[in-house]
Design an enzyme around this catalytic site. Structure first.
Site, PDB file in Angstrom:
ATOM      1  N   GLY A  47      10.132  -5.714  -1.309  1.00  0.00           N
ATOM      2  CA  GLY A  47      11.058  -5.159  -2.301  1.00  0.00           C
ATOM      3  C   GLY A  47      10.247  -4.318  -3.260  1.00  0.00           C
ATOM      4  N   GLU A  48      10.404  -4.568  -4.535  1.00  0.00           N
ATOM      5  CA  GLU A  48       9.662  -3.818  -5.545  1.00  0.00           C
ATOM      6  C   GLU A  48       8.904  -4.829  -6.406  1.00  0.00           C
ATOM      7  OE1 GLU A  48       9.394  -0.470  -5.638  1.00  0.00           O
ATOM      8  OE2 GLU A  48       7.885  -0.996  -7.125  1.00  0.00           O
ATOM      9  N   SER A  49       7.571  -4.792  -6.275  1.00  0.00           N
ATOM     10  CA  SER A  49       6.769  -5.844  -6.914  1.00  0.00           C
ATOM     11  C   SER A  49       6.943  -5.881  -8.428  1.00  0.00           C
ATOM     12  CB  SER A  49       5.295  -5.687  -6.537  1.00  0.00           C
ATOM     13  OG  SER A  49       4.813  -4.412  -6.904  1.00  0.00           O
ATOM     14  N   CYS A  79       4.633  -7.532   2.025  1.00  0.00           N
ATOM     15  CA  CYS A  79       4.678  -6.244   1.316  1.00  0.00           C
ATOM     16  C   CYS A  79       4.645  -6.459  -0.200  1.00  0.00           C
ATOM     17  CB  CYS A  79       5.891  -5.451   1.795  1.00  0.00           C
ATOM     18  SG  CYS A  79       5.680  -3.684   1.582  1.00  0.00           S
ATOM     19  N   ARG A 108      -1.132  -0.340  -4.210  1.00  0.00           N
ATOM     20  CA  ARG A 108       0.310  -0.121  -4.005  1.00  0.00           C
ATOM     21  C   ARG A 108       0.528   1.219  -3.315  1.00  0.00           C
ATOM     22  NH1 ARG A 108       3.702  -0.260  -9.129  1.00  0.00           N
ATOM     23  NH2 ARG A 108       5.453  -0.546  -7.712  1.00  0.00           N
ATOM     24  N   ILE A 135       6.513   0.092   5.068  1.00  0.00           N
ATOM     25  CA  ILE A 135       7.366   0.868   4.161  1.00  0.00           C
ATOM     26  C   ILE A 135       6.750   0.810   2.762  1.00  0.00           C
ATOM     27  CG2 ILE A 135       9.675   1.118   3.179  1.00  0.00           C
ATOM     28  CD1 ILE A 135      10.709  -0.554   5.617  1.00  0.00           C
ATOM     29  N   ARG A 136       6.202   1.907   2.310  1.00  0.00           N
ATOM     30  CA  ARG A 136       5.496   1.932   1.006  1.00  0.00           C
ATOM     31  C   ARG A 136       4.585   0.704   0.895  1.00  0.00           C
ATOM     32  NH1 ARG A 136       8.092   1.690  -3.705  1.00  0.00           N
ATOM     33  NH2 ARG A 136       9.805   0.479  -2.854  1.00  0.00           N
ATOM     34  N   HIS A 175       6.358  -5.645   7.472  1.00  0.00           N
ATOM     35  CA  HIS A 175       7.630  -6.379   7.329  1.00  0.00           C
ATOM     36  C   HIS A 175       8.062  -7.024   8.640  1.00  0.00           C
ATOM     37  CE1 HIS A 175       8.878  -4.937   3.321  1.00  0.00           C
ATOM     38  NE2 HIS A 175       8.321  -3.793   3.659  1.00  0.00           N
ATOM     39  N   GLU A 177       9.988  -9.361   9.009  1.00  0.00           N
ATOM     40  CA  GLU A 177      11.408  -9.753   8.862  1.00  0.00           C
ATOM     41  C   GLU A 177      12.368  -8.611   9.207  1.00  0.00           C
ATOM     42  OE1 GLU A 177       9.332  -9.094   6.488  1.00  0.00           O
ATOM     43  OE2 GLU A 177      10.317  -7.988   4.871  1.00  0.00           O
TER      44      GLU A 177
HETATM   45  N1  GLN Z   1       5.483  -0.426  -2.897  1.00  0.00           N
HETATM   46  C1  GLN Z   1       6.323  -1.540  -3.207  1.00  0.00           C
HETATM   47  C2  GLN Z   1       5.863  -2.255  -4.468  1.00  0.00           C
HETATM   48  O1  GLN Z   1       4.974  -1.861  -5.117  1.00  0.00           O
HETATM   49  C3  GLN Z   1       6.375  -2.521  -2.064  1.00  0.00           C
HETATM   50  C4  GLN Z   1       7.160  -1.950  -0.916  1.00  0.00           C
HETATM   51  C5  GLN Z   1       7.832  -2.938  -0.043  1.00  0.00           C
HETATM   52  O2  GLN Z   1       7.899  -4.150  -0.321  1.00  0.00           O
HETATM   53  N2  GLN Z   1       8.445  -2.426   0.998  1.00  0.00           N
HETATM   54  O3  GLN Z   1       6.420  -3.240  -4.808  1.00  0.00           O
END
Ligand code: GLN
Length: 192
Positions: A47-49, A79, A108, A135-136, A175, A177
């Protein structure tokens, strides 16, 4: 089968829940500190840390979870979850904190931004080849000898760990999942 929590504050919670239920775990969505009790393991989703970190603080889960990790709770972070477990976050927000449970420095978005997302086969120790969806994703740039490396990937700049474990705490840059291959989750659950 074990009772496994999925931190359900933000991110790809549903996908982890489905995968864990698919391999027979009893799954608890964790939104409050009390729900950490009586878990055999916990998954921190992607998600978004920065968002998950903020919600961990405002929901008062941050400190109880730190105690549980120190007491030996098995935790898998994927992630953003890996970022939250790392000892050092590069290119994080100025106020970004992490649990310091895995002795790695992660960058990140180290594999590029959303548009640079990719899927590649990943060879996991004792498991075989699994699909790796990035993904990112955070890139593990340095790691100590306390960290067991279970898989690496070379994105043109040498091999970097993408699945690691330090005692009871596991981190994954990609990921699992988001695929139909449940072998990384099985490996983690078998370690509990
Ligand atoms: N780049 C995201 C972050 O800093 C992580 C990306 C992800 O969980 N798919 O949280």
């Amino acid at each position: 089968m074990p009772r496994v929590g999925v931190l359900a504050l933000q991110g790809d919670v549903r996908e982890h829940v489905a995968m864990l239920e698919g391999i027979g775990c009893e799954v608890v969505r964790v939104r409050h500190a009390e729900e950490l009790d009586d878990l055999a393991a916990l998954v921190l989703p992607g998600g978004e840390s920065t968002t998950i970190a903020r919600l961990l603080t405002t929901s008062n889960i941050k400190e109880p979870l730190a105690s549980k990790i120190a007491d030996g709770l098995s935790v898998l972070g994927t992630c953003a979850g890996l970022i939250l477990l790392s000892s050092e976050v590069l290119d994080g927000r100025d106020d970004q904190w992490s649990y310091g449970a895995i002795d790695v420095a992660v960058r990140r978005n180290g594999y590029g931004r959303q548009i640079a997302s990719f899927e590649t086969p990943i060879d996991v120790k004792d498991v075989g080849t699994v699909p790796g969806v990035f993904i990112r994703a955070p890139k593990i740039e340095t790691w100590s000898s306390a960290v067991e490396v279970l898989a690496t990937h070379d994105h043109g700049d040498g091999e970097h760990p993408v699945l690691v474990r330090q005692a009871n705490v596991w981190g994954c840059s990609f990921h699992p999942e988001l695929t139909i291959d449940d072998r990384v989750h099985r490996l983690f659950v078998e370690s509990i």
